[in-house]
Design an enzyme around this catalytic site. Structure first.
Site, PDB file in Angstrom:
ATOM      1  CE1 TYR A   1       7.543  63.409  42.766  1.00 19.43           C
ATOM      2  CE2 TYR A   1       7.327  63.539  45.154  1.00 19.43           C
ATOM      3  CZ  TYR A   1       8.086  63.694  44.015  1.00 19.43           C
ATOM      4  OH  TYR A   1       9.394  64.111  44.115  1.00 19.43           O
TER       5      TYR A   1
ATOM      6  CB  SER B   1      11.457  62.357  47.293  1.00 21.70           C
ATOM      7  OG  SER B   1      10.754  63.103  48.248  1.00 21.70           O
TER       8      SER B   1
ATOM      9  CE  LYS C   1      10.675  61.447  42.490  1.00 24.09           C
ATOM     10  NZ  LYS C   1      11.521  61.623  41.296  1.00 24.09           N
TER      11      LYS C   1
HETATM   12  P1  NAD Z   1      11.396  70.427  37.896  1.00 26.33           P
HETATM   13  O1  NAD Z   1       9.991  70.188  37.484  1.00 26.33           O
HETATM   14  O2  NAD Z   1      11.864  71.828  38.021  1.00 26.33           O
HETATM   15  O3  NAD Z   1      12.393  69.653  36.919  1.00 26.33           O
HETATM   16  C1  NAD Z   1      12.047  68.452  36.288  1.00 26.33           C
HETATM   17  C2  NAD Z   1      12.359  68.609  34.810  1.00 26.33           C
HETATM   18  O4  NAD Z   1      12.044  67.369  34.138  1.00 26.33           O
HETATM   19  C3  NAD Z   1      11.505  69.700  34.135  1.00 26.33           C
HETATM   20  O5  NAD Z   1      12.367  70.583  33.446  1.00 26.33           O
HETATM   21  C4  NAD Z   1      10.608  68.937  33.177  1.00 26.33           C
HETATM   22  O6  NAD Z   1      10.321  69.673  32.011  1.00 26.33           O
HETATM   23  C5  NAD Z   1      11.415  67.682  32.905  1.00 26.33           C
HETATM   24  N1  NAD Z   1      10.641  66.491  32.529  1.00 26.33           N
HETATM   25  C6  NAD Z   1       9.555  65.975  33.152  1.00 26.33           C
HETATM   26  N2  NAD Z   1       9.128  64.867  32.509  1.00 26.33           N
HETATM   27  C7  NAD Z   1       9.984  64.666  31.464  1.00 26.33           C
HETATM   28  C8  NAD Z   1      10.078  63.696  30.430  1.00 26.33           C
HETATM   29  N3  NAD Z   1       9.187  62.702  30.335  1.00 26.33           N
HETATM   30  N4  NAD Z   1      11.066  63.802  29.530  1.00 26.33           N
HETATM   31  C9  NAD Z   1      11.960  64.812  29.603  1.00 26.33           C
HETATM   32  N5  NAD Z   1      11.923  65.771  30.544  1.00 26.33           N
HETATM   33  C10 NAD Z   1      10.946  65.700  31.463  1.00 26.33           C
HETATM   34  O7  NAD Z   1      11.609  69.640  39.273  1.00 26.33           O
HETATM   35  P2  NAD Z   1      12.838  69.690  40.294  1.00 26.33           P
HETATM   36  O8  NAD Z   1      12.357  70.342  41.526  1.00 26.33           O
HETATM   37  O9  NAD Z   1      14.050  70.185  39.624  1.00 26.33           O
HETATM   38  O10 NAD Z   1      12.966  68.138  40.618  1.00 26.33           O
HETATM   39  C11 NAD Z   1      13.858  67.294  39.912  1.00 26.33           C
HETATM   40  C12 NAD Z   1      13.670  65.864  40.396  1.00 26.33           C
HETATM   41  O11 NAD Z   1      13.875  65.817  41.810  1.00 26.33           O
HETATM   42  C13 NAD Z   1      12.267  65.319  40.159  1.00 26.33           C
HETATM   43  O12 NAD Z   1      12.389  63.952  39.798  1.00 26.33           O
HETATM   44  C14 NAD Z   1      11.600  65.457  41.505  1.00 26.33           C
HETATM   45  O13 NAD Z   1      10.580  64.502  41.701  1.00 26.33           O
HETATM   46  C15 NAD Z   1      12.764  65.210  42.448  1.00 26.33           C
HETATM   47  N6  NAD Z   1      12.590  65.810  43.773  1.00 26.33           N
HETATM   48  C16 NAD Z   1      12.291  67.147  43.867  1.00 26.33           C
HETATM   49  C17 NAD Z   1      12.075  67.719  45.113  1.00 26.33           C
HETATM   50  C18 NAD Z   1      11.709  69.179  45.247  1.00 26.33           C
HETATM   51  O14 NAD Z   1      11.196  69.569  46.299  1.00 26.33           O
HETATM   52  N7  NAD Z   1      11.958  70.034  44.252  1.00 26.33           N
HETATM   53  C19 NAD Z   1      12.185  66.934  46.265  1.00 26.33           C
HETATM   54  C20 NAD Z   1      12.513  65.566  46.136  1.00 26.33           C
HETATM   55  C21 NAD Z   1      12.704  65.031  44.867  1.00 26.33           C
END
Ligand code: NAD
Ligand code: UDP
Length: 335
Positions: free
Chosen positions: A148, A124, A152
């Site tokens: 958080y 991120s 990362k």
């Molecule tokens: P999201 O919460 O929609 O998707 C994450 C998925 O991971 C969820 O479906 C959740 O059920 C699953 N999950 C969490 N812990 C788990 C585990 N221990 N085992 C199996 N499944 C698990 O989030 P997103 O927005 O799709 O983000 C995806 C990734 O991108 C994350 O790692 C997040 O930190 C990163 N990210 C997101 C953003 C944003 O703004 N959305 C920005 C930068 C980075």
């Protein structure tokens, strides 16, 4: 080629699974549904006309991962699974460290045991902390101000150590800026639990009548209109960046880091205006105090990804708004 997608039922994961299936990758998804449901994957199947091999399970379960790697010949892993709410991470840091960091360690151990050494990791722009300048290039110093963000940063460091210990690994650290928007079909999109923390779902929930008023966190930042500036990137562009990263791993690049952003910054008030123009809906707002921990301005220099991956974001602000609104208006209660 077969890809294991952790967290594939989530927001970015489900959009990436669509792109993978449409490019004829085979896909296995593992997700414990802690922040999602099976419904997005059902809709991914409807959109693509292809089936998704879904395993409901936790990436902390090394035995389950061994089973997956032994049953399926996995070429690369795209690792989205993680908890992502900044505020919650301050309240329950150990949960974040266990889920995100230990989860990644268990995943990488299972990958090593099974000879799968290609991974794309969801990092991120938060790892740049409060950047000393914009646009941000990949060699800017990193820091974190909350658990958080630290999860990362630590995972990036852990993956670097893995590469140092064994040069057979190929690792892409993708630093996302602010993903917004939804698939063109209006069938999958962002569906946060409870009151959204992020700007875009908050705006669309005000527009659809679920929330009364947007609070704009501060109008006294050093930006052109005083409100915070971010690099919003369409989730489909972001997803396509993952396919480019998976391709890049085939050239054995070692460990590589890419900003995935558009290079353009928009303020909170510009986002509200753009959304109103596209949706025709009013988005009432009031200016309130700054949100603790927020920074004035954050946008990418995406030229390294353009050069190395041949990838750049194609979708502009209007398309982000159109697609976000189609998803929200067709699914006012989410999934
Ligand atoms: P999201 O919460 O929609 O998707 C994450 C998925 O991971 C969820 O479906 C959740 O059920 C699953 N999950 C969490 N812990 C788990 C585990 N221990 N085992 C199996 N499944 C698990 O989030 P997103 O927005 O799709 O983000 C995806 C990734 O991108 C994350 O790692 C997040 O930190 C990163 N990210 C997101 C953003 C944003 O703004 N959305 C920005 C930068 C980075
Ligand atoms: N923001 C806002 N009101 C909200 C949510 C966010 O004014 O209800 C602002 C926030 O201060 C920041 C921008 O919108 O300037 C993007 O915030 P978001 O939480 O979506 O992303 P991040 O802060 O993680 O970049």
């Amino acid at each position: 080629m077969k890809i294991l997608v952790t967290g594939g039922a989530g927001y970015i994961g489900s959009h990436t699974v669509v792109e993978l299936l449409e490019t004829d990758y085979e896909v296995v998804v593992i997700d414990n549904l802690s922040n999602s449901s099976e419904e997005p994957l059902r809709r991914v199947e409807q959109i693509t006309g292809k089936s998704v091999d879904f395993i409901q399970g936790n990436i902390l379960d090394g035995e389950l991962l061994d089973q997956i790697f032994s049953q399926d010949k996995i070429d690369s892993v795209i690792h989205f699974a993680g908890l992502k709410a900044v505020g919650e991470s301050v309240q329950i840091p150990l949960k974040y460290y266990e889920n995100n960091i230990s989860g990644t360690v268990v995943l990488c151990e299972a990958m090593a045991r099974n000879g799968v050494k290609n991974i794309v990791f969801s990092s991120s722009a938060t790892v740049y902390g409060d950047p000393h300048a914009v646009p941000i290039t990949e060699n800017f110093p990193t820091s974190a101000t909350n658990p958080y963000g630290r999860s990362k940063l630590f995972i990036e460091e852990i993956l670097r150590d893995i590469y140092v210990s064994d040069n057979d690994w190929n690792i892409a650290l993708l630093r996302y800026f602010n993903p917004v928007g939804a698939h063109k079909s209006g069938r999958i999109g962002e569906d946060p639990n409870g009151i959204p923390n992020n700007l875009m779902p908050f705006i669309s929930q005000v527009a659809v009548g679920k929330l009364p008023l947007l609070s704009v966190f501060g109008d006294d930042y050093d930006t052109h209109d005083g409100t915070g500036v971010r690099d919003y990137i369409h989730v489909v562009d972001l997803s396509q960046g993952h396919l480019k990263a998976v391709e890049r791993l085939q050239d054995n690049p070692g460990i590589v880091t890419y900003n995935l952003g558009t290079g353009k910054g928009y303020s909170v008030l510009e986002m509200v205006e753009a959304f109103k123009n596209i949706s025709g809906k009013d988005v009432p707002y009031k200016i309130v105090e700054r949100r603790p921990g927020d920074i004035a301005s954050c946008y990418a220099d995406p030229s390294y990804a353009a050069k190395e991956l041949g990838w750049k974001a194609e979708r502009g602000i209007d398309e982000m708004m159109e697609d976000a609104w189609r998803w929200q208006s067709q699914n006012p209660q989410g999934y």
